[in-house]
Design a protein around this motif. Structure first.
Motif, PDB file in Angstrom:
ATOM      1  N   VAL A 217       8.326  29.452 -20.245  1.00 35.88           N
ATOM      2  CA  VAL A 217       7.237  28.502 -20.007  1.00 35.88           C
ATOM      3  C   VAL A 217       6.179  28.652 -21.099  1.00 35.88           C
ATOM      4  O   VAL A 217       5.653  27.661 -21.619  1.00 35.88           O
ATOM      5  N   GLY A 218       5.891  29.896 -21.462  1.00 36.00           N
ATOM      6  CA  GLY A 218       4.902  30.130 -22.511  1.00 36.00           C
ATOM      7  C   GLY A 218       5.322  29.517 -23.829  1.00 36.00           C
ATOM      8  O   GLY A 218       4.500  28.940 -24.553  1.00 36.00           O
ATOM      9  N   SER A 219       6.607  29.611 -24.175  1.00 34.72           N
ATOM     10  CA  SER A 219       7.101  29.037 -25.426  1.00 34.72           C
ATOM     11  C   SER A 219       6.945  27.521 -25.425  1.00 34.72           C
ATOM     12  O   SER A 219       6.627  26.914 -26.453  1.00 34.72           O
ATOM     13  N   ILE A 220       7.185  26.902 -24.257  1.00 34.21           N
ATOM     14  CA  ILE A 220       7.029  25.446 -24.158  1.00 34.21           C
ATOM     15  C   ILE A 220       5.566  25.057 -24.308  1.00 34.21           C
ATOM     16  O   ILE A 220       5.214  24.131 -25.045  1.00 34.21           O
ATOM     17  N   LEU A 221       4.695  25.794 -23.621  1.00 34.30           N
ATOM     18  CA  LEU A 221       3.270  25.465 -23.679  1.00 34.30           C
ATOM     19  C   LEU A 221       2.662  25.771 -25.042  1.00 34.30           C
ATOM     20  O   LEU A 221       1.645  25.179 -25.414  1.00 34.30           O
ATOM     21  N   THR A 228      -2.468  19.197 -22.091  1.00 35.14           N
ATOM     22  CA  THR A 228      -1.295  19.427 -21.237  1.00 35.14           C
ATOM     23  C   THR A 228      -1.178  20.897 -20.868  1.00 35.14           C
ATOM     24  O   THR A 228      -0.900  21.242 -19.705  1.00 35.14           O
ATOM     25  N   ARG A 229      -1.380  21.781 -21.842  1.00 35.71           N
ATOM     26  CA  ARG A 229      -1.269  23.223 -21.603  1.00 35.71           C
ATOM     27  C   ARG A 229      -2.254  23.679 -20.530  1.00 35.71           C
ATOM     28  O   ARG A 229      -1.885  24.411 -19.601  1.00 35.71           O
ATOM     29  N   GLY A 235      -2.478  24.320 -12.788  1.00 38.52           N
ATOM     30  CA  GLY A 235      -1.572  24.102 -11.665  1.00 38.52           C
ATOM     31  C   GLY A 235      -0.825  25.372 -11.286  1.00 38.52           C
ATOM     32  O   GLY A 235      -0.641  25.670 -10.101  1.00 38.52           O
ATOM     33  N   LEU A 236      -0.401  26.159 -12.296  1.00 37.63           N
ATOM     34  CA  LEU A 236       0.297  27.410 -12.018  1.00 37.63           C
ATOM     35  C   LEU A 236      -0.625  28.407 -11.314  1.00 37.63           C
ATOM     36  O   LEU A 236      -0.173  29.170 -10.447  1.00 37.63           O
ATOM     37  N   VAL A 247       2.444  34.008 -17.780  1.00 29.66           N
ATOM     38  CA  VAL A 247       2.593  32.913 -18.738  1.00 29.66           C
ATOM     39  C   VAL A 247       1.471  32.950 -19.762  1.00 29.66           C
ATOM     40  O   VAL A 247       1.705  32.791 -20.970  1.00 29.66           O
ATOM     41  N   ARG A 248       0.246  33.160 -19.293  1.00 31.01           N
ATOM     42  CA  ARG A 248      -0.895  33.223 -20.222  1.00 31.01           C
ATOM     43  C   ARG A 248      -0.712  34.329 -21.257  1.00 31.01           C
ATOM     44  O   ARG A 248      -1.069  34.166 -22.429  1.00 31.01           O
ATOM     45  N   LYS A 249      -0.155  35.467 -20.835  1.00 35.23           N
ATOM     46  CA  LYS A 249       0.058  36.575 -21.777  1.00 35.23           C
ATOM     47  C   LYS A 249       1.117  36.230 -22.826  1.00 35.23           C
ATOM     48  O   LYS A 249       1.080  36.750 -23.942  1.00 35.23           O
ATOM     49  N   SER A 250       2.073  35.366 -22.444  1.00 33.58           N
ATOM     50  CA  SER A 250       3.144  35.019 -23.384  1.00 33.58           C
ATOM     51  C   SER A 250       2.760  33.876 -24.311  1.00 33.58           C
ATOM     52  O   SER A 250       3.455  33.614 -25.287  1.00 33.58           O
TER      53      SER A 250
END
Length: 352
Positions: A217-221, A228-229, A235-236, A247-250
């Motif tokens: 998910v992090g790679s996509i964001l 969008t990010r 939402g997460l 996700v934030r860390k990645s």
């Protein structure tokens, strides 16, 4: 005479003279193995089934001398047979899967094993030794100290030390003491333990993805638009705060550059980014992102930085979509260099 049976007319105590056609295949194999060992070749005979290893040892123990003419004839026959082989297949399911490793998916390999219903035929300790540490650790935590001691003893010293260091102190001490008791363990017991551990590892369901969901998910964001990010992350946070935190860390965005990228690595990044793209990204870095632009420019040579500042002034205002695309190209270059080992990013948890 049964195929492979030794010729009863041959006296093993006498030299074998000019009889290559009358030698059994086992005798010829023993001669070739003895010759290779004498020449210092490293033979992986332990990969043979136990029954064949035993037959080879028995055959070699009954033979004494081979004259030069017989040796040459056996070698010529051996070389001829090797040269006549156009292509060989590994034989057996596990050997075949080993050959295909990296060319078929883990899911396919697991499904083939499941449908075949055959047991692992090769040395199970090879499977265990090639297993990542994070998968071996649960085995150490669930097995007895005695089994864990055998497992550690069969691994490379560096891997065993790494595993031991990840265990609680009391557990590590028990296993270390159990290692001292392995000197009298029978080889067949070690083999059974290896098979059991290999079967446990093979029973694990194949993973469709190698990386963690939060990393995906992090790679996509990372390459998504900023609006969008932030919407997705918000939402997460409402759905799963733990996952959102991971996700934030990645995530590594343009705004993270000053805190994650070493100043000395900036020239490595910018030299492979098209200068027009770099100018667009820096020109778009206004407001909260202005410190990022200054960080990059300050890490460049003075002359290059001055030239880019002049181009930024000429570039003027940048459309948000163009700015995001240019920033994502800079981020992609940073990620590429990190993957190739050219640079090392500072992790979010590291203290300055």
């Amino acid at each position: 005479m049964p195929n492979g049976a030794p010729d009863p007319t041959i006296n093993p105590a006498q030299p074998l003279r000019h009889l290559p056609r009358h030698l059994s295949r086992r005798q010829k194999a023993a001669i070739i193995v003895r010759l290779l060992l004498a020449e210092g070749a490293a033979l992986a005979l332990q990969d043979l089934p136990d029954s064949l290893q035993g037959e080879l040892v028995h055959q070699m123990s009954t033979m004494r001398y081979v004259d030069r003419a017989t040796l040459k004839a056996v070698i010529d026959e051996f070389v001829y047979e090797i040269e006549e082989i156009g292509l060989s297949f590994p034989g057996g399911l596990e050997n075949t899967l080993s050959v295909l490793d990296g060319t078929i998916s883990p899911a396919t390999a697991a499904r083939v094993r499941e449908l075949s219903g055959v047991e692992i035929a090769h040395d199970p300790w090879i499977t265990v030794s090639n297993t990542p540490i994070e998968q071996l650790l649960p085995l150490l935590e669930s097995e007895s100290a005695e089994v864990s001691a055998v497992l550690l003893s069969k691994l490379k010293t560096s891997v065993a030390a790494d595993l031991l260091g990840k265990l609680p102190g009391q557990t590590a001490r028990k296993i270390a003491f159990a290692v001292s008791l392995t000197s009298t363990i029978a080889p067949n017991v070690v083999a059974r333990i290896g098979r059991s551990l290999a079967e446990q590892l093979s029973d694990r369901p194949a993973k469709a993805f190698d990386d963690d969901p939060s990393e995906r998910v992090g790679s996509i964001l990372n390459v998504s638009a900023a609006t969008t990010r932030e919407e997705v992350l918000d939402g997460l946070e409402q759905e799963d705060t733990v996952f959102a935190s991971a996700v934030r860390k990645s995530i590594f965005t343009f705004a993270n550059i000053p805190e994650r990228l070493q100043p000395g690595d900036v020239p490595k990044v910018t030299k492979d980014v098209d200068q027009a793209v770099l100018v667009t990204a820096l020109a778009a870095a206004t407001g909260d992102l202005e410190p990022v632009a200054n960080f990059i420019l300050d890490a460049m040579s003075k002359r290059l930085a001055e030239g880019i500042r002049e181009e930024m002034a000429e570039r003027g205002a940048v459309k948000p979509a163009d700015g995001d695309a240019a920033m994502n190209e800079v981020i992609a270059q940073i990620r590429l260099l990190e993957t190739e080992g050219e640079i090392t990013l500072i992790t979010p948890d590291e203290d300055d």
